[in-house]
Design a protein around this motif. Structure first.
Motif, short mmCIF file in Angstrom:
data_model
loop_
_atom_site.label_atom_id
_atom_site.label_comp_id
_atom_site.label_asym_id
_atom_site.label_seq_id
_atom_site.Cartn_x
_atom_site.Cartn_y
_atom_site.Cartn_z
N LEU A 11 0.83 -1.21 0.00
CA LEU A 11 0.00 0.00 0.00
C LEU A 11 0.86 1.26 0.00
O LEU A 11 0.56 2.23 -0.71
N ALA A 12 1.93 1.26 0.77
CA ALA A 12 2.83 2.41 0.80
C ALA A 12 3.46 2.63 -0.57
O ALA A 12 3.59 3.78 -1.03
N ILE A 14 2.18 1.82 -3.48
CA ILE A 14 1.14 2.35 -4.38
C ILE A 14 0.86 3.82 -4.08
O ILE A 14 0.83 4.66 -4.98
N VAL A 15 0.68 4.13 -2.81
CA VAL A 15 0.30 5.49 -2.42
C VAL A 15 1.47 6.48 -2.54
O VAL A 15 1.26 7.64 -2.91
N ALA A 16 2.69 6.05 -2.27
CA ALA A 16 3.82 6.97 -2.28
C ALA A 16 4.54 7.03 -3.63
O ALA A 16 4.85 8.12 -4.12
N GLY A 18 3.46 5.77 -6.63
CA GLY A 18 2.55 6.03 -7.75
C GLY A 18 2.44 7.50 -8.11
O GLY A 18 2.63 7.88 -9.28
N PRO A 19 2.13 8.37 -7.15
CA PRO A 19 2.02 9.79 -7.48
C PRO A 19 3.32 10.40 -8.01
O PRO A 19 3.28 11.25 -8.91
N TYR A 57 5.84 13.38 -2.06
CA TYR A 57 5.71 11.93 -2.10
C TYR A 57 7.06 11.22 -2.14
O TYR A 57 7.16 10.06 -1.76
N VAL A 60 7.61 10.89 1.51
CA VAL A 60 6.69 9.88 2.03
C VAL A 60 7.14 8.48 1.59
O VAL A 60 6.99 7.50 2.32
N GLY A 61 7.74 8.40 0.41
CA GLY A 61 8.19 7.12 -0.14
C GLY A 61 9.24 6.41 0.68
O GLY A 61 9.50 5.22 0.48
N VAL A 64 8.35 3.04 2.19
CA VAL A 64 8.28 1.82 1.37
C VAL A 64 9.44 0.88 1.69
O VAL A 64 9.21 -0.28 2.05
#
Length: 149
Positions: A11-12, A14-16, A18-19, A57, A60-61, A64
């Motif tokens: 999930l991390a 995808i959310v971090a 991906g953007p 991001y 935030v990444g 991961v």
């Protein structure tokens, strides 16, 4: 616990990641449009937004690989070749993002940048995206893994 850590890791990612991937890919074409129409405030605002998305991001990444290491430790695969290669490629992707993509974007946001630099930025962004795609494939296929696929 392994399933929880793996779920958070995925999930991390995808959310971090991906953007950053999408925003970084959108940046060079928008930069070219901004250069073609320097008085267009919409293009300038879009560049600033895309750059901010990439910067935020990217930070935030960091979660991961943190959850990735926790998952790998829980699974007992820290010494696996596929994981070591994935970690190296992740570090390289982070380096490309931090040393080439983000500074290239900053040049445009601060008013510099040329059409030639958009091509270089697009190339660096492509390298970043290709590295992440390779890491994703390695995480799914796990060549030589004894933990199942």
């Amino acid at each position: 616990m392994t399933k929880f850590l793996l779920a958070v890791h995925v999930l991390a990612a995808i959310v971090a990641v991906g953007p950053v991937t999408v925003a970084a890919s959108m940046f060079p074409p928008v930069a070219r449009r901004a250069l073609a129409a320097p008085d267009d405030p919409g293009a300038t605002g879009t560049l600033q937004l895309l750059h901010r998305i990439c910067r935020v991001y990217a930070v935030v990444g960091v979660v991961v690989p943190v959850f990735g290491f926790a998952t790998a430790s829980e699974m007992g695969v820290l010494g696996s070749a596929w994981l070591i290669v994935s970690v190296a490629l992740t570090a390289l992707a982070a380096l490309v993002l931090a040393a080439l993509v983000l500074p290239g974007q900053t040049a445009f946001v601060e008013g510099g940048g040329t059409v030639r630099q958009t091509a270089r930025l697009a190339m660096f962004t492509g390298m970043f995206n290709l590295l992440w795609a390779t890491v994703t494939i390695l995480m799914i296929v796990r060549p030589g893994s004894t933990t199942g696929a």
